[in-house]
Design an enzyme around this catalytic site. Sequence first.
Site, PDB file in Angstrom:
ATOM      1  N   SER A  49       0.829  -1.199   0.000  1.00  0.00           N
ATOM      2  CA  SER A  49       0.000   0.000   0.000  1.00  0.00           C
ATOM      3  C   SER A  49       0.874   1.264   0.000  1.00  0.00           C
ATOM      4  O   SER A  49       1.668   1.445  -0.927  1.00  0.00           O
ATOM      5  CB  SER A  49      -0.952  -0.061   1.195  1.00  0.00           C
ATOM      6  OG  SER A  49      -2.001   0.850   1.025  1.00  0.00           O
TER       7      SER A  49
ATOM      8  N   ASP B 110      -9.820  -5.815  -3.270  1.00  0.00           N
ATOM      9  CA  ASP B 110      -9.305  -4.675  -2.502  1.00  0.00           C
ATOM     10  C   ASP B 110     -10.370  -3.586  -2.454  1.00  0.00           C
ATOM     11  O   ASP B 110     -10.784  -3.068  -3.492  1.00  0.00           O
ATOM     12  CB  ASP B 110      -8.020  -4.148  -3.160  1.00  0.00           C
ATOM     13  CG  ASP B 110      -7.290  -3.127  -2.309  1.00  0.00           C
ATOM     14  OD1 ASP B 110      -7.948  -2.392  -1.553  1.00  0.00           O
ATOM     15  OD2 ASP B 110      -6.047  -3.061  -2.417  1.00  0.00           O
TER      16      ASP B 110
ATOM     17  N   HIS C  25      -7.925  -5.750   0.757  1.00  0.00           N
ATOM     18  CA  HIS C  25      -6.724  -4.923   0.899  1.00  0.00           C
ATOM     19  C   HIS C  25      -5.749  -5.445   1.955  1.00  0.00           C
ATOM     20  O   HIS C  25      -4.550  -5.481   1.737  1.00  0.00           O
ATOM     21  CB  HIS C  25      -7.138  -3.494   1.256  1.00  0.00           C
ATOM     22  CG  HIS C  25      -6.007  -2.512   1.241  1.00  0.00           C
ATOM     23  ND1 HIS C  25      -5.366  -2.140   0.082  1.00  0.00           N
ATOM     24  CD2 HIS C  25      -5.393  -1.828   2.239  1.00  0.00           C
ATOM     25  CE1 HIS C  25      -4.419  -1.265   0.371  1.00  0.00           C
ATOM     26  NE2 HIS C  25      -4.417  -1.063   1.675  1.00  0.00           N
TER      27      HIS C  25
END
Length: 304
Positions: free
Chosen positions: A175, A248, A278
């Site tokens: 991320s 996600d 995610h």
Amino acid sequence: MEIWNGGDWSVKMLVRSLKVLSATGIGCIGALAALLYFAQTALIYPSNFPAGSRTEVQTPDRYDIPYEDITLETGDGEKIKVFVMKQNDLDLRLSGYTVIICCANAGNMGHRLPIASAFFKILQYNVILFSYRGYGLSTGKPNETGIKLDSETVFQYIVHDQDLKTTGIVLYGQSLGGAVAIYLAEKHQSQIRGLILENTFRSIPSLIPSLLPIARYFTFLCHQKWPSEELLPNITSVPILFLSGLKDEIVPPSQMQYLFDVCRSPNKILRQFASASHNETYMKDGYWTSIIDFSNDFIDKKVQ
Ligand SMILES: *[C@@H]1O[C@H](CO)[C@@H](O)[C@H](O)[C@H]1NC(C)=O
Ligand SMILES: *[C@@H]1O[C@H](CO)[C@@H](O)[C@H](O)[C@H]1NC(C)=O
Ligand SMILES: *[C@@H]1O[C@H](CO)[C@@H](O)[C@H](O)[C@H]1NC(C)=O
């Protein structure tokens, strides 16, 4: 944009604030704009969540990994905490590989020990784990400029360390950490042997329309940019693995596909995980096999 339970604090907090504003009738454009402008570092870097993240950091001995707990000082005087996990086997320690794990945006480095452990035990890499400024026990307040300085400080430590300077350096980022890893890889291309990206985004502003439709007209106020989509095409000599959770809910999977498409490295692989959200992609079947295959095919030939 973080990996564990508790989900996406920054977004939850922002949405809650916006709801309060509109419910009380003072949701005027100015208030919304001011909130987005001034609160955004707190929203993007929720280092206090989950509770205790600034005071308690799990250590690698929980996973029976030998480690040094060191503190690096950045050029602007912040103290960055780092766990250095070196292989006992001298060959691996001196001529193997070293992965720098660039963390997602909540919690601290202790929360990423399961990932550190897999790199240390399965791939037999030396592992560097660090807390950005304002995270865990590191001093300071996070922002894009500061986090870049922290990651550069960690990189310089490795290339000057007696054991690690002869190893191949691999970058791994989840991320927000993906944006940090892309930043480092673009800057030090000739010294990076591989880049592994999980559920990362094109840029912070690009996330606003899907995450916060109500704020889409204020995207220009976003001063934390992390422009990976501009930097990534510049990385032409590093093999890159893209790991994408197709469920996600934070970073649209189309953003990983976009980054893969604009990537100009001749050695690029995209692995998609159909049922992964995610924060749990790294626990899905095939995730570590993908990393091992990537390591064998593009980085190193040692792991079986
Ligand atoms: C991921 O987030 C979801 C929803 O926010 C939560 O139910 C789940 O437990 C989280 N998984 C992990 C591994 O943290
Ligand atoms: C980011 O952090 C650095 C270092 O703490 C600070 O000097 C700078 O003013 C900050 N930038 C912004 C936009 O807040
Ligand atoms: C890409 O690399 C070129 C050449 O080094 C540089 O001029 C350019 O600014 C880089 N692009 C970005 C977005 O940094």
